[in-house]
Motif scaffolding. Structure first.
Motif, PDB file in Angstrom:
ATOM      1  N   THR A 219       0.989   6.297  -7.306  1.00 43.54           N
ATOM      2  CA  THR A 219       0.509   7.641  -7.824  1.00 43.54           C
ATOM      3  C   THR A 219       0.127   8.279  -6.943  1.00 43.54           C
ATOM      4  N   LYS A 220       0.635   9.761  -6.402  1.00 42.92           N
ATOM      5  CA  LYS A 220       0.834  10.385  -5.459  1.00 42.92           C
ATOM      6  C   LYS A 220       2.003  11.572  -5.979  1.00 42.92           C
ATOM      7  N   GLU A 221       2.883  10.413  -6.448  1.00 38.92           N
ATOM      8  CA  GLU A 221       4.537  11.112  -6.599  1.00 38.92           C
ATOM      9  C   GLU A 221       5.568  10.756  -8.295  1.00 38.92           C
ATOM     10  N   LYS A 222       4.299   9.905  -8.747  1.00 39.57           N
ATOM     11  CA  LYS A 222       4.297   9.962  -9.624  1.00 39.57           C
ATOM     12  C   LYS A 222       5.551   9.026 -10.236  1.00 39.57           C
TER      13      LYS A 222
ATOM     14  N   TYR B 229       0.876   4.416  -2.413  1.00 39.62           N
ATOM     15  CA  TYR B 229       0.508   5.497  -2.505  1.00 39.62           C
ATOM     16  C   TYR B 229       1.535   6.504  -3.161  1.00 39.62           C
ATOM     17  N   LYS B 230       3.196   5.959  -3.366  1.00 41.72           N
ATOM     18  CA  LYS B 230       4.121   6.903  -4.019  1.00 41.72           C
ATOM     19  C   LYS B 230       3.990   6.509  -5.257  1.00 41.72           C
TER      20      LYS B 230
ATOM     21  N   SER C 169       0.841  -1.301  -0.195  1.00 41.17           N
ATOM     22  CA  SER C 169      -0.156   0.102  -0.293  1.00 41.17           C
ATOM     23  C   SER C 169       0.756   1.262  -0.187  1.00 41.17           C
TER      24      SER C 169
END
Length: 284
Positions: free
Chosen positions: A69-72, A66-67, A62
């Motif tokens: 999807t959010k930080e691309k 997050y990394k 998870s």
């Protein structure tokens, strides 16, 4: 008063860091035994430890989601470790379906699905940020030995020989699947925060899984090993659990130490430089 509570922790950390390797190894064994005793007292059904191990692994995945999807960016991540993880999970799922179907099958299915998504993101969506030159661990160095070892040492049960060899293969491969990720961090000389969280989660997961096997053996006074089969296989299962735990133990120690140091304002975080670099990330 607030700072005074942190000084003892920093003092203990500093003392441990100054000890020779043999003393550190002894302290690690003592700490592991103490943790096992604590788990044995707290957790009554030790099968729950294995479920917890898979749940913590899911938490680690998870963090990666997050990394990505959010930080691309997938900088610092090893595609090869993810591929090895998908490989042993797929084999383990096959074994679960043909040999035993339980809650672990559902957990492995979810973990495999998310791992495949991570692979998809690294290979296609975020390929431009993938550190391919750093991810230079040849996976056949682990896949081939695991395959050969599974042919030689596997469960001696009534299941079909192919299924027994497959079961052994996934056990052996899981033990070394993190090595490419450690190589990436070694080559990069810096550990990105979310990657550090992910690897730490894997370390906790591996310890809980190892604790599950050890406590099962203790509780049954060795009969649990007989239930796994005869010959060298039961010992190899335990050895695989211990190997993968100790592969990550060094990193987890420095991870926790860096967090304590940041809280106390005494040392830089693990990913800020070589001063906190664990031995598992040092070359030679």
């Amino acid at each position: 008063m607030k700072g005074g509570g942190k000084r003892p922790i920093h003092s203990v950390s500093t003392w441990v860091r100054r000890q020779p390797p043999k003393v550190k190894g002894f302290l690690a064994v003592v700490a592991s035994m103490a943790a096992l005793v604590l788990l044995r007292m707290i957790v009554h059904d030790h099968d729950n430890l294995f479920v917890a191990a898979e749940a913590v692994h899911a938490v680690g995945i998870s963090v990666l989601i997050y990394k990505l999807t959010k930080e691309k960016t997938c900088a610092g991540l090893s595609l090869k470790s993810q591929e090895l993880t998908a490989m042993f999970l797929a084999v383990r799922l096959y074994c679960s379906f043909v040999m035993e179907y339980d809650i672990h099958t559902l957990l492995d299915t979810a973990t495999l699905a998310t791992t495949l998504w991570v692979i998809y993101m690294i290979r296609l969506k975020l390929k431009s940020t993938y550190m391919e030159d750093k991810d230079n661990f040849a996976i056949y160095y682990v896949v081939v030995p695991c395959a050969v070892l599974s042919l030689a040492i596997h469960p001696l049960t009534t299941h079909h020989i192919f299924n027994r060899i497959s079961w052994a293969f996934c056990v052996y491969l899981e033990a070394v699947s993190i090595l490419p990720q450690l190589r990436v961090m070694q080559n990069a000389k810096i550990v990105e925060p979310f990657t550090a969280h992910y690897v730490f989660a894997l370390g906790v997961s591996r310890f809980l899984s190892c604790a599950h096997w050890v406590l099962q053996v203790l509780d049954t006074r060795g009969r649990f090993l007989t239930a796994l089969g005869y010959g060298l296989w039961p010992c190899m299962v335990l050895l695989s659990e211990i190997v993968q735990t100790f592969i990550l133990a060094d990193f987890c120690y420095y991870y926790v130490k860096s967090l304590v140091g940041r809280t106390a304002g005494a040392s830089p975080p693990l990913w800020s430089g070589v001063t906190s670099e664990p031995a598992s990330l040092r070359s030679g």
